[in-house]
Design a protein around this motif. Structure first.
Motif, mmCIF file in Angstrom:
data_model
loop_
_atom_site.group_PDB
_atom_site.id
_atom_site.type_symbol
_atom_site.label_atom_id
_atom_site.label_comp_id
_atom_site.label_asym_id
_atom_site.label_seq_id
_atom_site.Cartn_x
_atom_site.Cartn_y
_atom_site.Cartn_z
ATOM 1 N N GLY A 27 5.183 -33.904 43.764
ATOM 2 C CA GLY A 27 5.301 -35.296 43.328
ATOM 3 C C GLY A 27 5.834 -36.170 44.452
ATOM 4 O O GLY A 27 6.933 -35.930 44.955
ATOM 5 N N CYS A 28 5.062 -37.162 44.871
ATOM 6 C CA CYS A 28 5.447 -38.030 45.995
ATOM 7 C C CYS A 28 5.506 -39.491 45.570
ATOM 8 O O CYS A 28 5.174 -40.393 46.352
ATOM 9 N N GLY A 29 5.926 -39.746 44.340
ATOM 10 C CA GLY A 29 6.027 -41.102 43.832
ATOM 11 C C GLY A 29 7.387 -41.708 44.097
ATOM 12 O O GLY A 29 7.936 -41.601 45.191
ATOM 13 N N GLY A 30 7.966 -42.346 43.064
ATOM 14 C CA GLY A 30 9.226 -43.048 43.222
ATOM 15 C C GLY A 30 10.337 -42.175 43.763
ATOM 16 O O GLY A 30 10.968 -42.494 44.773
ATOM 17 N N THR A 31 10.597 -41.040 43.109
ATOM 18 C CA THR A 31 11.663 -40.149 43.557
ATOM 19 C C THR A 31 11.195 -39.251 44.686
ATOM 20 O O THR A 31 11.925 -39.008 45.647
ATOM 21 N N TYR A 59 3.028 -32.062 47.667
ATOM 22 C CA TYR A 59 1.878 -32.030 46.764
ATOM 23 C C TYR A 59 1.803 -33.319 45.951
ATOM 24 O O TYR A 59 2.770 -33.697 45.287
ATOM 25 N N ASP A 60 0.649 -33.982 46.003
ATOM 26 C CA ASP A 60 0.394 -35.123 45.124
ATOM 27 C C ASP A 60 -1.074 -35.508 45.253
ATOM 28 O O ASP A 60 -1.566 -35.698 46.368
ATOM 29 N N ASP A 61 -1.750 -35.629 44.112
ATOM 30 C CA ASP A 61 -3.166 -36.005 44.145
ATOM 31 C C ASP A 61 -3.369 -37.493 43.876
ATOM 32 O O ASP A 61 -4.500 -37.955 43.740
ATOM 33 N N ASP A 62 -2.263 -38.252 43.828
ATOM 34 C CA ASP A 62 -2.338 -39.680 43.524
ATOM 35 C C ASP A 62 -2.444 -40.499 44.809
ATOM 36 O O ASP A 62 -2.020 -40.056 45.878
ATOM 37 N N THR A 63 -2.984 -41.709 44.679
ATOM 38 C CA THR A 63 -3.101 -42.616 45.813
ATOM 39 C C THR A 63 -2.177 -43.818 45.626
ATOM 40 O O THR A 63 -1.735 -44.124 44.521
ATOM 41 N N VAL A 64 -1.905 -44.510 46.706
ATOM 42 C CA VAL A 64 -1.009 -45.665 46.696
ATOM 43 C C VAL A 64 -1.706 -46.850 46.025
ATOM 44 O O VAL A 64 -2.867 -47.165 46.324
ATOM 45 N N SER A 84 0.805 -38.296 49.496
ATOM 46 C CA SER A 84 1.335 -37.161 50.248
ATOM 47 C C SER A 84 0.960 -37.256 51.725
ATOM 48 O O SER A 84 1.786 -36.972 52.610
ATOM 49 N N VAL A 85 -0.264 -37.682 52.019
ATOM 50 C CA VAL A 85 -0.722 -37.792 53.410
ATOM 51 C C VAL A 85 0.039 -38.892 54.139
ATOM 52 O O VAL A 85 0.494 -38.715 55.282
ATOM 53 N N VAL A 86 0.178 -40.040 53.495
ATOM 54 C CA VAL A 86 0.910 -41.160 54.098
ATOM 55 C C VAL A 86 2.336 -40.748 54.460
ATOM 56 O O VAL A 86 2.805 -40.969 55.590
ATOM 57 N N LEU A 87 3.027 -40.146 53.506
ATOM 58 C CA LEU A 87 4.435 -39.798 53.717
ATOM 59 C C LEU A 87 4.614 -38.702 54.760
ATOM 60 O O LEU A 87 5.496 -38.787 55.623
ATOM 61 N N GLY A 96 9.146 -35.554 64.362
ATOM 62 C CA GLY A 96 8.551 -34.520 65.191
ATOM 63 C C GLY A 96 8.333 -33.203 64.475
ATOM 64 O O GLY A 96 8.243 -32.143 65.105
ATOM 65 N N THR A 97 8.230 -33.240 63.154
ATOM 66 C CA THR A 97 8.003 -32.038 62.363
ATOM 67 C C THR A 97 6.506 -31.739 62.272
ATOM 68 O O THR A 97 5.673 -32.515 62.742
ATOM 69 N N ASN A 98 6.184 -30.619 61.648
ATOM 70 C CA ASN A 98 4.791 -30.236 61.440
ATOM 71 C C ASN A 98 4.579 -29.895 59.961
ATOM 72 O O ASN A 98 3.971 -28.877 59.627
ATOM 73 N N TRP A 99 5.115 -30.753 59.095
ATOM 74 C CA TRP A 99 5.001 -30.514 57.656
ATOM 75 C C TRP A 99 3.590 -30.829 57.180
ATOM 76 O O TRP A 99 2.828 -31.514 57.869
ATOM 77 N N LYS A 100 3.251 -30.342 55.998
ATOM 78 C CA LYS A 100 1.879 -30.409 55.515
ATOM 79 C C LYS A 100 1.769 -31.204 54.203
ATOM 80 O O LYS A 100 2.640 -31.106 53.330
ATOM 81 N N ALA A 101 0.691 -31.963 54.084
ATOM 82 C CA ALA A 101 0.375 -32.696 52.857
ATOM 83 C C ALA A 101 -0.749 -31.970 52.121
ATOM 84 O O ALA A 101 -1.695 -31.490 52.741
ATOM 85 N N VAL A 102 -0.613 -31.881 50.795
ATOM 86 C CA VAL A 102 -1.647 -31.270 49.957
ATOM 87 C C VAL A 102 -2.071 -32.307 48.925
ATOM 88 O O VAL A 102 -1.262 -32.728 48.088
ATOM 89 N N THR A 103 -3.315 -32.729 48.981
ATOM 90 C CA THR A 103 -3.798 -33.792 48.088
ATOM 91 C C THR A 103 -4.360 -33.205 46.801
ATOM 92 O O THR A 103 -5.431 -33.591 46.338
#
Length: 268
Positions: A27-31, A59-64, A84-87, A96-103
């Motif tokens: 979840g990549c929304g408000g919180t 993880y988040d399949d939602d868009t802004v 998730s991709v934006v954040l 400088g991290t290499n974290w991953k977004a999952v849509t």
């Protein structure tokens, strides 16, 4: 006879890991958007203390949408892009991290399709309804008998949830964690899931109105402007205690932002 104070002692792998601690942020929304930034700050601090740090999958399949601007950490130029991709891109560029977004939505279908079963050492959920919590709980229950020392061994679940101006954070263990003996405290190795501790409350709660808001003004009638950031900051403080101090007297809290009150949830 004196009663010993219950505490939970952090699993040793989080204190002395051989690899970065894996984290699934769901979840990549408000919180969730606030929580991801805090995880990056925790990672930076851990690296400074010679700890391997964190490896986060968001993880988040939602868009802004336009209604997300202001209350969530998104800009007008990011409307239409995956949250998730934006954040994650922003965090990776800044820290400088290499974290991953999952849509994709983290659910049973997703986990079943993954070769690694979507495991992580720590799960942080910032979802907006009880149905999602119960589904995630079922997935994590399937990990409780997992005794391997693989680096993605599931250990903890932190759930953050809120209404308009109230919220709660609950930390749980995934399975029972063996605790060292103590003459001063009463170590507790099993911290029940939020879906177990508050099962009846979640089952009887009114269904959350998930209808997308059309504007920030409309969104603010559903959730206060600072409820998410306040909840994320306090929840992150609990995580920081778990990592740095290695023991917990409280496994979460309840918060009322309107009255500026918090009530700790004791380890028991």
């Amino acid at each position: 006879m004196k009663t010993l104070t219950p505490i939970h002692i952090t699993d040793n792998y989080l204190i002395n890991p051989t690899n970065p601690i894996t984290v699934n942020l769901i979840g990549c929304g408000g919180t969730g958007s606030q929580m991801l930034t805090n995880l990056a700050r925790i990672n930076q601090a851990m690296l400074a203390l010679n700890h391997p740090g964190l490896m986060v999958f968001a993880y988040d399949d939602d868009t802004v949408s336009e209604a997300n601007l202001g209350r969530q950490l998104f800009a007008e130029a990011e409307i239409g892009l995956y949250k998730s991709v934006v954040l994650i891109n922003r965090i990776n560029r800044f820290f400088g991290t290499n974290w991953k977004a999952v849509t994709q939505r983290y659910d049973a279908d997703y986990v079943e399709a993954q070769s690694n079963d979507g495991k992580a050492n720590l799960f942080v959920t910032c979802v907006d309804n009880a149905v999602s919590r119960f589904e995630i709980a079922t997935i994590l229950e399937g990990f409780t008998g997992y005794q391997s020392y693989e680096r993605n061994r599931p250990l903890y679940w932190m759930d953050l949830g809120n209404s308009k101006d109230t919220g709660q954070v609950v930390l749980s263990t995934i399975g029972n964690h063996k605790q060292p003996e103590s003459k001063k405290y009463a170590p507790v190795g099993n911290l029940p899931f939020v879906t177990e501790t508050f099962k009846e409350l979640l089952e009887t709660a009114d269904a959350t109105d998930n209808t997308p808001s059309c504007s920030l003004a409309e969104a603010l009638t559903k959730q206060d402007l600072f409820i998410n950031s306040t909840l994320a900051n306090m929840g992150s403080s609990l995580l920081w205690q778990l990592f740095k101090e290695g023991l917990l007297f409280n496994r979460g809290f309840f918060m009322n932002l309107h009255d500026f009150r918090t009530q700790p949830l004791k380890v028991a």
